[in-house]
Scaffold this motif. Structure first.
Motif, PDB file in Angstrom:
ATOM      1  N   VAL A 258     -34.239  23.967 -27.218  1.00 13.63           N
ATOM      2  CA  VAL A 258     -35.404  23.502 -26.457  1.00 13.63           C
ATOM      3  C   VAL A 258     -36.101  22.434 -27.293  1.00 13.63           C
ATOM      4  CG1 VAL A 258     -37.587  24.170 -25.375  1.00 13.63           C
ATOM      5  CG2 VAL A 258     -35.675  25.788 -25.419  1.00 13.63           C
ATOM      6  N   ALA A 259     -36.416  21.317 -26.666  1.00 12.88           N
ATOM      7  CA  ALA A 259     -37.045  20.217 -27.400  1.00 12.88           C
ATOM      8  C   ALA A 259     -38.386  20.662 -27.975  1.00 12.88           C
ATOM      9  CB  ALA A 259     -37.251  19.026 -26.466  1.00 12.88           C
ATOM     10  N   GLU A 260     -38.581  20.312 -29.245  1.00 15.15           N
ATOM     11  CA  GLU A 260     -39.823  20.697 -29.910  1.00 15.15           C
ATOM     12  C   GLU A 260     -41.023  20.080 -29.194  1.00 15.15           C
ATOM     13  OE1 GLU A 260     -41.890  20.334 -34.319  1.00 15.15           O
ATOM     14  OE2 GLU A 260     -39.717  20.078 -34.097  1.00 15.15           O
ATOM     15  N   GLY A 261     -42.041  20.928 -28.930  1.00 16.92           N
ATOM     16  CA  GLY A 261     -43.257  20.457 -28.280  1.00 16.92           C
ATOM     17  C   GLY A 261     -43.119  20.259 -26.782  1.00 16.92           C
ATOM     18  N   SER A 262     -41.988  20.704 -26.194  1.00 14.01           N
ATOM     19  CA  SER A 262     -41.785  20.534 -24.745  1.00 14.01           C
ATOM     20  C   SER A 262     -42.714  21.458 -23.952  1.00 14.01           C
ATOM     21  CB  SER A 262     -40.329  20.834 -24.380  1.00 14.01           C
ATOM     22  OG  SER A 262     -40.076  22.225 -24.478  1.00 14.01           O
ATOM     23  N   GLU A 263     -42.758  21.230 -22.645  1.00 13.40           N
ATOM     24  CA  GLU A 263     -43.611  22.024 -21.762  1.00 13.40           C
ATOM     25  C   GLU A 263     -42.846  23.167 -21.104  1.00 13.40           C
ATOM     26  OE1 GLU A 263     -46.954  21.634 -21.236  1.00 13.40           O
ATOM     27  OE2 GLU A 263     -46.769  20.256 -22.930  1.00 13.40           O
ATOM     28  N   VAL A 264     -41.661  23.473 -21.623  1.00 15.54           N
ATOM     29  CA  VAL A 264     -40.853  24.553 -21.057  1.00 15.54           C
ATOM     30  C   VAL A 264     -41.601  25.894 -21.191  1.00 15.54           C
ATOM     31  CG1 VAL A 264     -38.721  25.898 -21.326  1.00 15.54           C
ATOM     32  CG2 VAL A 264     -38.662  23.407 -21.468  1.00 15.54           C
ATOM     33  N   THR A 265     -41.574  26.706 -20.119  1.00 12.53           N
ATOM     34  CA  THR A 265     -42.263  28.007 -20.110  1.00 12.53           C
ATOM     35  C   THR A 265     -41.257  29.138 -19.964  1.00 12.53           C
ATOM     36  OG1 THR A 265     -42.512  28.028 -17.702  1.00 12.53           O
ATOM     37  CG2 THR A 265     -44.246  26.924 -18.974  1.00 12.53           C
ATOM     38  N   ARG A 266     -41.730  30.357 -20.108  1.00 10.22           N
ATOM     39  CA  ARG A 266     -40.876  31.525 -19.881  1.00 10.22           C
ATOM     40  C   ARG A 266     -40.296  31.508 -18.467  1.00 10.22           C
ATOM     41  NH1 ARG A 266     -45.378  34.339 -22.288  1.00 10.22           N
ATOM     42  NH2 ARG A 266     -44.934  35.037 -24.422  1.00 10.22           N
ATOM     43  N   GLU A 267     -41.161  31.149 -17.500  1.00 13.33           N
ATOM     44  CA  GLU A 267     -40.729  31.128 -16.106  1.00 13.33           C
ATOM     45  C   GLU A 267     -39.583  30.128 -15.906  1.00 13.33           C
ATOM     46  OE1 GLU A 267     -43.872  31.137 -17.116  1.00 13.33           O
ATOM     47  OE2 GLU A 267     -44.214  33.248 -16.535  1.00 13.33           O
ATOM     48  N   ASP A 268     -39.652  28.993 -16.596  1.00  9.12           N
ATOM     49  CA  ASP A 268     -38.578  27.993 -16.494  1.00  9.12           C
ATOM     50  C   ASP A 268     -37.263  28.574 -17.012  1.00  9.12           C
ATOM     51  OD1 ASP A 268     -40.340  26.083 -15.498  1.00  9.12           O
ATOM     52  OD2 ASP A 268     -40.846  25.340 -17.505  1.00  9.12           O
ATOM     53  N   LEU A 269     -37.349  29.298 -18.108  1.00 11.05           N
ATOM     54  CA  LEU A 269     -36.141  29.880 -18.698  1.00 11.05           C
ATOM     55  C   LEU A 269     -35.533  30.939 -17.776  1.00 11.05           C
ATOM     56  CD1 LEU A 269     -37.511  30.087 -22.324  1.00 11.05           C
ATOM     57  CD2 LEU A 269     -35.453  28.818 -21.661  1.00 11.05           C
ATOM     58  N   LYS A 270     -36.403  31.758 -17.156  1.00 19.13           N
ATOM     59  CA  LYS A 270     -35.897  32.791 -16.255  1.00 19.13           C
ATOM     60  C   LYS A 270     -35.235  32.163 -15.022  1.00 19.13           C
ATOM     61  CE  LYS A 270     -37.750  36.749 -15.590  1.00 19.13           C
ATOM     62  NZ  LYS A 270     -38.609  37.890 -15.241  1.00 19.13           N
ATOM     63  N   GLU A 271     -35.862  31.123 -14.477  1.00 21.67           N
ATOM     64  CA  GLU A 271     -35.297  30.449 -13.310  1.00 21.67           C
ATOM     65  C   GLU A 271     -33.925  29.851 -13.626  1.00 21.67           C
ATOM     66  OE1 GLU A 271     -37.999  27.596 -11.756  1.00 21.67           O
ATOM     67  OE2 GLU A 271     -39.548  29.073 -11.274  1.00 21.67           O
ATOM     68  N   ALA A 272     -33.774  29.387 -14.866  1.00 24.83           N
ATOM     69  CA  ALA A 272     -32.496  28.770 -15.269  1.00 24.83           C
ATOM     70  C   ALA A 272     -31.354  29.789 -15.303  1.00 24.83           C
ATOM     71  CB  ALA A 272     -32.655  28.116 -16.640  1.00 24.83           C
ATOM     72  N   LEU A 273     -31.693  31.079 -15.325  1.00 22.03           N
ATOM     73  CA  LEU A 273     -30.671  32.118 -15.342  1.00 22.03           C
ATOM     74  C   LEU A 273     -29.994  32.287 -13.979  1.00 22.03           C
ATOM     75  CD1 LEU A 273     -32.532  34.855 -17.444  1.00 22.03           C
ATOM     76  CD2 LEU A 273     -30.485  33.592 -18.138  1.00 22.03           C
ATOM     77  N   GLY A 274     -30.592  31.715 -12.946  1.00 27.52           N
ATOM     78  CA  GLY A 274     -30.019  31.822 -11.610  1.00 27.52           C
ATOM     79  C   GLY A 274     -30.015  33.251 -11.114  1.00 27.52           C
ATOM     80  N   GLU A 275     -28.844  33.745 -10.655  1.00 30.15           N
ATOM     81  CA  GLU A 275     -28.736  35.107 -10.136  1.00 30.15           C
ATOM     82  C   GLU A 275     -29.037  36.156 -11.208  1.00 30.15           C
ATOM     83  OE1 GLU A 275     -24.879  35.544  -8.506  1.00 30.15           O
ATOM     84  OE2 GLU A 275     -25.226  34.162  -6.824  1.00 30.15           O
ATOM     85  N   ALA A 276     -28.857  35.805 -12.440  1.00 30.50           N
ATOM     86  CA  ALA A 276     -29.048  36.764 -13.542  1.00 30.50           C
ATOM     87  C   ALA A 276     -30.530  36.996 -13.869  1.00 30.50           C
ATOM     88  CB  ALA A 276     -28.315  36.284 -14.787  1.00 30.50           C
ATOM     89  N   GLN A 277     -31.419  36.197 -13.278  1.00 34.28           N
ATOM     90  CA  GLN A 277     -32.836  36.345 -13.623  1.00 34.28           C
ATOM     91  C   GLN A 277     -33.399  37.703 -13.188  1.00 34.28           C
ATOM     92  OE1 GLN A 277     -35.871  34.053 -11.314  1.00 34.28           O
ATOM     93  NE2 GLN A 277     -34.081  33.069 -10.380  1.00 34.28           N
TER      94      GLN A 277
END
Length: 369
Positions: A258-277
């Motif tokens: 994850v890029a340092e200082g990015s605006e990525v959130t926990r919710e973004d990471l969970k959504e990226a899991l697709g069906e596995a979220q």
């Protein structure tokens, strides 16, 4: 002012006036005697702290100046001469009037009963509980005193009150205690087929039986409350035991990139899991960090999920790399998860809420820029 004021045994209104008829004067005199005899009687005087103190000051004598400060007596007459004259004429009274006519006392030939457990028990044996009177303020002590005259001599009639918190004043419970002069009179009243007041049937029972029933009700309420507390406590212990169970292995994936200082959130990471979220239980990550951990619900599910994702996540415009968490690294994450659960349980039982630690403490510190 005293208990006598709250449960006086005589009643009327107005003061004596010039020109009243002989019959009215006699009625006033009788009410005066009845009221005074209540104040100094076997029931009230042993319980009346104010009068108890007064009779110690002057060989039992109490001034009529003091007595006319009692509201119920004053409502009958505040004329000291009229009061003294009424008591002198009452040949059956146990009261004495001083030769100066300015003070009165209970006759020394009628010693005061000792207020102890024996007296309390004896009084209860001749006391009847009555319920069924209107609670709307229409029933007064005067009405009750007059009503119970027909059932024989009594020591007193006590209206039972409660404090209305909303109205900030006392309210009538609709029940009274009638203390008869002896147990036989009380028994006779209790055995009557029916007793009605203004057309309403009155519930009657021995005061002792009423007290025992209320005591039993209170004990039952306490038992129910204790049973509920025990049930809740047991349920809490069961939850704690569940939380104390060893957490399953094979549930963690580490991610990085994850890029340092990015605006990525926990919710973004969970959504990226697709069906596995739906299988994701927790994301150990804070915005601005470059790496973190994913924890899944089912044991040994991390390998399957990683294979499905081909070891990568597409988060916004970044490609994040996944790897299995095993060995000492996994043990460390499991330990942190158990510690977080313990904190959550402590916060819950202590009524405190704290941020973080819901499913696992953060494993990385955010880098300062």
């Amino acid at each position: 002012m005293t208990e006598g004021e709250a449960a006086a045994a005589a009643a009327t209104n107005g003061q004596t006036k010039d020109g009243e008829g002989e019959g009215q004067q006699q009625e006033v005199g009788e009410k005066i005697v009845r009221q005074i005899e209540y104040y100094f009687g076997d029931y009230n005087l042993p319980r009346d702290k104010f009068l108890q103190q007064e009779i110690k000051n002057d060989d039992g004598w109490v001034t009529l100046d003091t007595m006319t400060k009692f509201k119920r007596l004053a409502s009958i007459s505040s004329d000291k001469a009229v009061i003294a004259d009424a008591l002198r004429k009452a040949s059956s009274s146990f009261m004495e009037v001083h030769e100066d006519g300015l003070k009165i006392r209970r006759s020394l030939s009628h010693p005061l009963p000792i207020f102890d457990d024996n007296l309390k028990e004896e009084t209860m044996k001749r006391t009847i509980y009555c319920k069924g009177f209107a609670k709307d303020g229409s029933v007064t002590l005067d009405h009750l005193l007059e009503f119970f005259k027909q059932y024989g001599p009594y020591d007193t009639v006590l209206m039972r009150h409660f404090f209305d918190k909303e109205a900030k004043k006392q309210g009538f419970k609709g029940s009274v205690l009638v203390v008869f002069v002896d147990q036989e009179k009380a028994q006779t009243f209790l055995e009557l087929p029916e007793v009605k007041y203004n057309g309403t049937q009155l519930l009657r029972k021995w005061h002792k039986d009423y007290v025992e029933e209320k005591k039993k009700e209170i004990e039952e309420r306490k038992a129910k409350k204790e049973a509920k507390r025990k049930k809740d406590e047991d349920a809490s212990h069961e939850n704690e035991e569940e939380m104390e169970e060893e957490p399953p292995k094979g549930t963690f994936l580490h991610f990085s990139g994850v890029a340092e200082g990015s605006e990525v959130t926990r919710e973004d990471l969970k959504e990226a899991l697709g069906e596995a979220q739906e299988q994701c239980a927790w994301v150990d990550y804070s915005k601005g960090m470059t790496q973190g951990y994913l924890r899944f619900k089912e044991p040994e599910s991390n390998k399957t999920i990683m294979e499905k994702l081909d070891g990568k996540l597409k988060v916004k415009d970044m490609e994040v790399t996944l790897r299995l968490v095993e060995g000492e690294e996994e043990a460390e994450q499991l330990s942190k998860m158990k510690a977080a659960r313990s904190r959550a349980r402590a916060n819950s039982s202590g009524g405190r809420k704290r941020r973080g630690g819901r499913g696992g403490g953060s494993s990385f510190k955010r880098k300062r820029t």
